[in-house]
Write an enzyme that holds these catalytic residues in place. Structure first.
Site, short mmCIF file in Angstrom:
data_model
loop_
_atom_site.label_atom_id
_atom_site.label_comp_id
_atom_site.label_asym_id
_atom_site.label_seq_id
_atom_site.Cartn_x
_atom_site.Cartn_y
_atom_site.Cartn_z
N SER A 75 60.73 22.12 23.13
CA SER A 75 61.88 21.63 22.40
C SER A 75 61.72 19.95 22.55
O SER A 75 60.73 19.13 22.96
CB SER A 75 63.16 21.41 23.04
OG SER A 75 63.23 23.12 23.81
N ARG A 83 64.98 18.32 33.26
CA ARG A 83 63.86 17.85 32.75
C ARG A 83 63.49 16.38 33.44
O ARG A 83 63.03 15.89 32.64
CB ARG A 83 64.04 17.54 31.01
CG ARG A 83 64.25 19.15 30.23
CD ARG A 83 62.60 20.26 30.77
NE ARG A 83 62.94 21.27 29.21
CZ ARG A 83 62.93 22.24 30.02
NH1 ARG A 83 64.01 22.39 30.96
NH2 ARG A 83 62.92 23.54 29.14
N GLU A 102 62.47 14.44 24.51
CA GLU A 102 62.19 15.22 25.56
C GLU A 102 60.58 14.88 25.90
O GLU A 102 60.63 14.70 26.99
CB GLU A 102 62.81 17.18 25.42
CG GLU A 102 62.22 17.52 26.31
CD GLU A 102 61.47 18.56 27.42
OE1 GLU A 102 62.46 19.64 27.22
OE2 GLU A 102 60.78 18.91 26.00
#
Ligand code: EPU
Length: 342
Positions: free
Chosen positions: A242, A168, A338
């Site tokens: 998320s 990510r 995130e």
């Protein structure tokens, strides 16, 4: 300041972020061509205007109004650039909807992106956070990223190595954050195609559907089925997917935790660290399905925070902070956000 027709003043961003958070941009421009961006970069005021690049707003938490210029990337286009003996090379404009693009590749018989079906957002945002799901990250299919430097207007190409992909993570979130606007992305879809069906949920879903030898379309359908069951549709319940990254811990920390929690889901990494499931940690702290004011933890996936109606950025961040503190107290593990917070 005299503004080109392209730039609007005082624009609501509520419909431009999938969490549905209220915020306004002092200035807003939808960019459909690189030439439109070039015209803005030529303005005398350009160097002094703070700017932010918006894709689908699906990985964004707006904590308040934005005092600068919001550039929404809407550059279209999809094309097969080349087909060779060992790959299809497919290019898409940064403004294309990611899932529509995946569907289009599959419709044309160019498999390779099926594990990433139904991820919200745009093609241009995909490399920024190296989107990943069900055993595949975009880094593994990416050939190059075309971008324009916002300071000079110069066009640049980042090949896969230059993107410095991580979990990510990419150069676009770090070293060059905010310095480039991505205009197009080229993907390399390797031949021969092989199914990637090893992710536990995906293996289970294919088995439940009695599919032993899946096609790319079967995998896309299975991924869509799992995502639809576990993840809230942003069109119905505001969310940003998320909310935390799955934390990486060292081997000693993992051993200590595993001794206390034998059923702790864990994914050993090539560098010796161990990835834990943040959703599991959050659920074990009792947060699943709970609300704090108008922000909540989704009842079917604890890693996803949701807007229960009328939440502001501060409400969501307050809930995230309470969760972070709980997980730290219970497990001694630090959770990292995130989405991008603006
Ligand atoms: N789990 C729980 N409780 C929960 C949620 C998960 O115990 O409430 C456990 C599951 O049982 C499983 C493990 O945690 O053992 C992993 O769960 P899952 O397969 O649902 O995936 P995840 O780690 O929660 C990640 C990505 C998702 C991606 C899925 C599937 C991150 C931060 N998230 O979630 O990506 O779709 O894997 O590959 O890596 C996103 O980035 O926005 C996103 C949705």
């Amino acid at each position: 300041m005299i503004l080109p027709a392209l730039v609007q003043r005082d624009v609501s961003l509520t419909h431009f972020n999938t969490f549905g958070l209220p915020a306004r941009a002092a200035l807003f421009a939808a960019i459909e061509t690189p030439e439109q961006l070039a015209a803005l970069i030529d303005l005398p005021e350009w160097p002094s205007v703070p700017r932010f690049i918006l894709g689908g707003g699906s990985n964004l938490i707006l904590s308040g109004d934005f005092p600068g210029l919001m550039l929404q990337v809407r550059i279209p286009g999809r094309a097969l650039l080349a087909e060779t003996a060992d790959a299809w090379l497919v290019r898409a404009g940064a403004g294309e909807n990611w899932h529509h693009f995946v569907r289009w590749t599959l419709d044309h018989g160019w498999p390779g992106l099926e594990n990433l079906a139904l991820i919200p957002g745009t093609v241009g945002a995909a490399p920024v956070q190296n989107i990943g799901a069900y055993g595949l990250e975009i880094a593994e299919r990416l050939q190059s990223v075309e971008a324009i430097a916002l300071t000079t207007g110069e066009a640049t190409i980042f090949d896969r190595t230059a993107c410095r992909f991580g979990y990510r993570d990419s150069i676009f979130k770090r070293e060059v954050a905010g310095l480039y606007l991505i205009t197009a992305v080229t993907f390399r879809l390797p031949k021969p195609w092989r199914p990637l069906a090893g992710y536990a949920d995906l293996t289970r879903e294919l088995a439940a559907q009695q599919i032993a030898d899946p096609t790319a379309r079967d995998i896309a359908d299975a991924v869509i089925a799992i995502r639809s069951r576990k993840l809230p549709d942003p069109a119905q319940i505001g969310n940003a997917g998320s909310f935390f990254k799955n934390p990486l811990v060292d081997a000693a920390t993992f051993a200590r935790l595993a001794a206390h929690y034998p059923d702790l889901p864990h994914y050993p990494q090539p560098d010796g660290t161990v990835k834990l499931a943040a959703g599991w940690l959050i659920e074990r702290c009792g947060w699943k399905g709970r609300n704090l004011g108008p922000a909540g933890v989704y009842e079917r996936q604890a890693l996803v925070l949701v807007n229960r109606g009328g939440a502001r950025g501060a409400d969501v961040l307050r809930l995230a902070e309470a969760i972070r503190i709980s997980v730290q107290a219970e497990f001694g593990v630090e959770l990292e956000l995130e989405p991008v917070v603006l």
